[in-house]
Write a protein that holds these residues in place. Structure first.
Motif, short mmCIF file in Angstrom:
data_model
loop_
_atom_site.label_atom_id
_atom_site.label_comp_id
_atom_site.label_asym_id
_atom_site.label_seq_id
_atom_site.Cartn_x
_atom_site.Cartn_y
_atom_site.Cartn_z
N ALA A 1 0.80 -1.22 0.00
CA ALA A 1 0.00 0.00 0.00
C ALA A 1 0.83 1.27 0.00
O ALA A 1 0.40 2.31 -0.46
CB ALA A 1 -0.93 0.02 1.22
N PRO B 1 -8.40 -2.81 2.91
CA PRO B 1 -7.08 -3.04 2.29
C PRO B 1 -6.18 -3.84 3.22
O PRO B 1 -6.40 -3.91 4.44
CB PRO B 1 -6.54 -1.61 2.10
CG PRO B 1 -7.75 -0.73 2.13
CD PRO B 1 -8.72 -1.39 3.06
N SER C 1 -3.41 -2.50 -7.75
CA SER C 1 -3.43 -2.43 -6.29
C SER C 1 -3.29 -0.98 -5.84
O SER C 1 -2.29 -0.33 -6.14
CB SER C 1 -2.29 -3.27 -5.71
OG SER C 1 -2.25 -3.17 -4.30
N HIS C 2 -4.32 -0.48 -5.15
CA HIS C 2 -4.29 0.88 -4.60
C HIS C 2 -3.98 1.91 -5.67
O HIS C 2 -3.20 2.84 -5.46
CB HIS C 2 -3.27 0.96 -3.46
CG HIS C 2 -3.47 -0.08 -2.40
ND1 HIS C 2 -4.49 -0.02 -1.48
CD2 HIS C 2 -2.80 -1.24 -2.13
CE1 HIS C 2 -4.44 -1.06 -0.68
NE2 HIS C 2 -3.43 -1.82 -1.06
#
Length: 273
Positions: A4, A100, A196-197
């Motif tokens: 993240a 997340p 992702s993110h």
């Protein structure tokens, strides 16, 4: 994969003059290792536990931790803890099944990362961990423009997911926008791209895996493509997965079969010390 907070890579490849290319890579590399050695980053991981429905004390952590259904219960037993904007000293219940990965609970100078995979995984991060304290860099291949390839992102027509095995846990579903195609030595190769993110990345193995590079695979950020899907792949910026540095990241994704490249990519990070 706990990614993240991984810094993104800018679009590269516009200047491949050797001196400028190396300078840009060195600047990126310094930023990456600064991120890697942050006080509560990957190198600070000291333990991991999979929770069950029995309230338990875990070594190095105050309070009791357990799972009930899809919720995690934390009873600090008087020790101040913080999650988001909330500070608490008595039992709290958090439902994080759709959250997340690696959400953090602060416990003094340490943090506990929480990830849900049907079972809750907690990872303790301590800024005084020996791997962070003793870190002296990651071995890398010398940068070379020969490992920069033009590619093309082939997007799927609708949102799609792909199920990947993990290093030491069950399979997990990841979002994917499509496939990226590139050519090496006259042959086209395809890599599954993950989302992702808000970032695009890929995980892959090649002929160096398990020899000079981490056997389970490595990761490469993919810059945002242009309007026609064109993108530059700079394998000099290939990095290790968190599980290459520590046993405390059992959920690192393993590359799908399409991402097992048959040639040696002698670029990017090697096996960590």
């Amino acid at each position: 994969m706990s990614d993240a907070h991984v810094p993104t890579s800018p679009i590269i490849g516009s200047d491949t003059r050797p001196q400028e290319f190396t300078r840009a890579w060195q600047q990126w590399r310094a930023g990456w290792e600064q991120w890697l050695t942050q006080p509560l980053g990957w190198l600070a991981a000291t333990s991991h536990e999979w929770l069950d429905d029995t309230p338990r004390h875990y070594p190095g952590l105050p309070g009791r931790w357990w799972q009930q259904g899809d919720a995690i219960h934390i009873d600090p037993q008087g020790t101040p803890m913080a999650f988001g904007e909330e500070t608490f000293t008595a039992e709290r219940r958090f439902t994080l099944a759709g959250a997340p990965d690696d959400l953090r609970v602060t416990v003094g100078e340490r943090e506990v990362g929480i990830t849900y995979r049907g079972t809750y995984l907690i990872v303790t991060y301590d800024p005084n961990s020996p791997p962070r304290r003793d870190f002296d860099g990651v071995p890398v291949y010398e940068p070379s423009p020969r490992w920069v390839f033009p590619g093309r992102l082939e997007r799927y027509d609708s949102p799609t997911s792909v199920t990947l095995d993990s290093v030491d846990w069950s399979a997990h579903t990841h979002e994917t926008p499509g496939l990226v195609h590139f050519e090496y030595a006259g042959t086209e190769h395809t890599l599954q791209v993950l989302s992702s993110h808000g970032m695009l990345l890929t995980v892959f193995t090649d002929a160096t895996s398990g020899v000079t590079t981490y056997g389970a695979g490595r990761s490469l950020d993919i810059p945002n493509p242009d309007s026609e899907g064109n993108v530059m792949l700079d394998f000099n910026r290939t990095v290790n997965l968190p599980c290459a540095f520590s046993e405390h990241f059992p959920i690192c994704p393993l590359p799908p079969s399409t991402n097992r490249l048959p040639f040696a990519i002698e670029a990017g990070e090697k096996i960590p010390h």
